[in-house]
Design a protein around this motif. Sequence first.
Motif, PDB file in Angstrom:
ATOM      1  N   LEU A  23       0.932  -1.343  -0.091  1.00  0.00           N
ATOM      2  CA  LEU A  23      -0.128   0.078   0.099  1.00  0.00           C
ATOM      3  C   LEU A  23       0.932   1.301  -0.015  1.00  0.00           C
ATOM      4  CD1 LEU A  23      -2.967  -0.274   2.365  1.00  0.00           C
ATOM      5  CD2 LEU A  23      -3.224   0.588   0.248  1.00  0.00           C
ATOM      6  N   GLU A  24       1.703   1.318   0.911  1.00  0.00           N
ATOM      7  CA  GLU A  24       2.781   2.439   0.887  1.00  0.00           C
ATOM      8  C   GLU A  24       3.229   2.643  -0.289  1.00  0.00           C
ATOM      9  OE1 GLU A  24       4.633   2.421   5.318  1.00  0.00           O
ATOM     10  OE2 GLU A  24       5.397   0.949   3.986  1.00  0.00           O
ATOM     11  N   LYS A  25       3.914   1.543  -1.125  1.00  0.00           N
ATOM     12  CA  LYS A  25       4.675   1.860  -2.423  1.00  0.00           C
ATOM     13  C   LYS A  25       3.495   2.516  -3.363  1.00  0.00           C
ATOM     14  CE  LYS A  25       8.488  -1.025  -2.454  1.00  0.00           C
ATOM     15  NZ  LYS A  25       9.084  -0.203  -1.177  1.00  0.00           N
ATOM     16  N   GLU A  26       2.300   1.731  -3.317  1.00  0.00           N
ATOM     17  CA  GLU A  26       1.172   2.182  -4.406  1.00  0.00           C
ATOM     18  C   GLU A  26       1.025   3.836  -4.182  1.00  0.00           C
ATOM     19  OE1 GLU A  26      -2.468   0.141  -4.287  1.00  0.00           O
ATOM     20  OE2 GLU A  26      -1.297  -1.530  -4.709  1.00  0.00           O
ATOM     21  N   ARG A  27       0.631   3.942  -2.834  1.00  0.00           N
ATOM     22  CA  ARG A  27       0.070   5.499  -2.572  1.00  0.00           C
ATOM     23  C   ARG A  27       1.331   6.384  -2.580  1.00  0.00           C
ATOM     24  NH1 ARG A  27      -5.235   5.893   0.364  1.00  0.00           N
ATOM     25  NH2 ARG A  27      -6.197   4.037  -0.365  1.00  0.00           N
ATOM     26  N   GLY A  28       2.640   5.981  -2.431  1.00  0.00           N
ATOM     27  CA  GLY A  28       3.711   6.677  -2.083  1.00  0.00           C
ATOM     28  C   GLY A  28       3.709   7.663  -0.934  1.00  0.00           C
ATOM     29  N   ILE A  29       3.091   6.988   0.177  1.00  0.00           N
ATOM     30  CA  ILE A  29       3.048   7.607   1.583  1.00  0.00           C
ATOM     31  C   ILE A  29       3.626   6.567   2.470  1.00  0.00           C
ATOM     32  CG2 ILE A  29       0.928   8.913   1.116  1.00  0.00           C
ATOM     33  CD1 ILE A  29      -0.569   6.926   2.472  1.00  0.00           C
ATOM     34  N   THR A  30       4.078   6.979   3.607  1.00  0.00           N
ATOM     35  CA  THR A  30       4.674   6.144   4.612  1.00  0.00           C
ATOM     36  C   THR A  30       3.443   5.984   5.585  1.00  0.00           C
ATOM     37  OG1 THR A  30       6.871   7.097   4.418  1.00  0.00           O
ATOM     38  CG2 THR A  30       6.355   5.800   6.244  1.00  0.00           C
TER      39      THR A  30
END
Length: 595
Positions: free
Chosen positions: A46-53
Amino acid sequence: MKNIRNFCIIAHIDHGKSTLADRLLETTQTIGERDMQEQVLDDMELEKERGITIKSHAIQIDYQYKGENYKLNLIDTPGHVDFSYEVSRSIAACEGALLIVDSTQGIQAQTISNLYLAIEHDLEIIPVLNKMDLPNAMPEVVADQIIDLIGCDSEDIIEASGKTGLGVETILEHIVEKIPAPKGDPDAPLQALIFDSIFNSFRGIIAYFKIINGTIKKGDLVKFVSTEKTYDADEVGVLKLKMEPRAELAAGDVGYIISGIKTAKEVKVGDTITHVNNACDAAIEGFEEVKPMVFAGVYPIDSDDYEDLRTAMDKLQLNDASLTFEPESSAALGFGFRCGFLGLLHMEIIQERLEREFDMNVITTVPNVSYQAHLTDGSIVEVYNPSGMPAQTVIDSIEEPYIRANIITASEFIGPIMNLCLDKRGTLVSQNYLTSERAELVFNLPLGEIVFDFYDKLKSISKGYASFDYHMSGYDTAKLVRLDILLNGEMVDALSTLIHFDNAYPFGRRMCEKLKELIPRQQFDIAIQAAIGAKIIARETVKAVRKDVTAKCYGGDITRKRKLLEKQKKGKKRMKQIGNVEVPQKAFLAVLKLD
């Protein structure tokens, strides 16, 4: 111990924390070229997909400086306000922080609130201007903002770029020189603070900790202070890209412990680990209790999955201590949980993680807050969801929770933000200017109004330049009604909401229109109605899918066509009595995003 440095990275969302963390790991060769990838610490899909930590990640770096070897423990933290609890935990395990500011955007809201968290814990702050390689960087303007905010000298601010690697060496030197080594006594009784935990299906629960005092060895008999349970330390070690076992860890170290714990309830974030024989006198002051803002029901789509959902929630709570839940049941959805979230993004992420990591299909109800209903017989009832609301006839008054909200923003956005707060039934308490450019507004607002989309609207009005912090200020009476949605006269309790009387009509109108788009057409007409008590305030109809039964009649008498249409009409009527309407998951979600 003098060669250990513990530091975290704090910044507003999208200011380049994770990219800069990548460069630090690359420069110190903590990660080989084969393992290197974008945002290497964000290991969730999910973090990779949305670009958020979403999660804080800890990793140990070995660094040589002036002929000495240093151990740097880096913790990368999230930037979104919904995950500020993660940040507060990381800060508690560190002595210093890199404050990263995007040189193209300047200081933003979350930077300020995270910075205040760090200053409260007496962390050494190292300011870094990131994204200096971009043509639209404004180093002088942003440097002045940083100097205003933390009172440092302009020479202290490091110019860097996470993309090109500019200034990374300087950052590492400053970390070694400026951040103090951890204080603590390796010979004192063991005191270690748990700041995170994860579940591993083979090893049980793995707790991450920072040792304040004392030493822990493999095979020690340890106990967790708040649960008073004892365990054997099967394995202790440090966090590199993978976990690396060590024979012992001493004061100042950040590491992990595996002790074969099977039940999630036994590990609490903020708990203290100590030895059984030589126990410490007091537990470490942990983190403040997390305060959920948004409550929503989470139900399994198949009611047989209830126990699986409970297990999944337990495991998720280990990894995300800000999630709170308790069992509840609903007439339409069966058994499920009433969950408390920090915000709507947090709620969305939890739902996605349940689906991806635990393969659970869940329905989430409309989020709301808890109210107090004063009945005519003098008793008070806590109302968490609309179905628990007593009948209008026995209610004397209803009180809703209010918050005191502090909003810091650029002075150009004061007007629109005031309008937004007043639309949400807020009252202005005070307004003062921190600098000529920035102002602080204090409002009293009903918590129920900010649950839905307040934060998103605040962000879009202020172009991302407004910080929002709040605390509960008590209860006040309100004119609330229960708005029900009926499908073919049947109430769908998952779509019921408690809403202020003034907003009920437009909200009911919009709900019906939205559901009309989302509910698939059936073989019969579906009436969608919004009602307050017995009074219908809005209606839409989903037209039936009809076969053209008169297609075979060309020419001839009209009565032949009418006969066929009457026959079809009877069939439709019979179908309407036995047919039921499936409400798709999309419809539940769309209600949350009505605007």
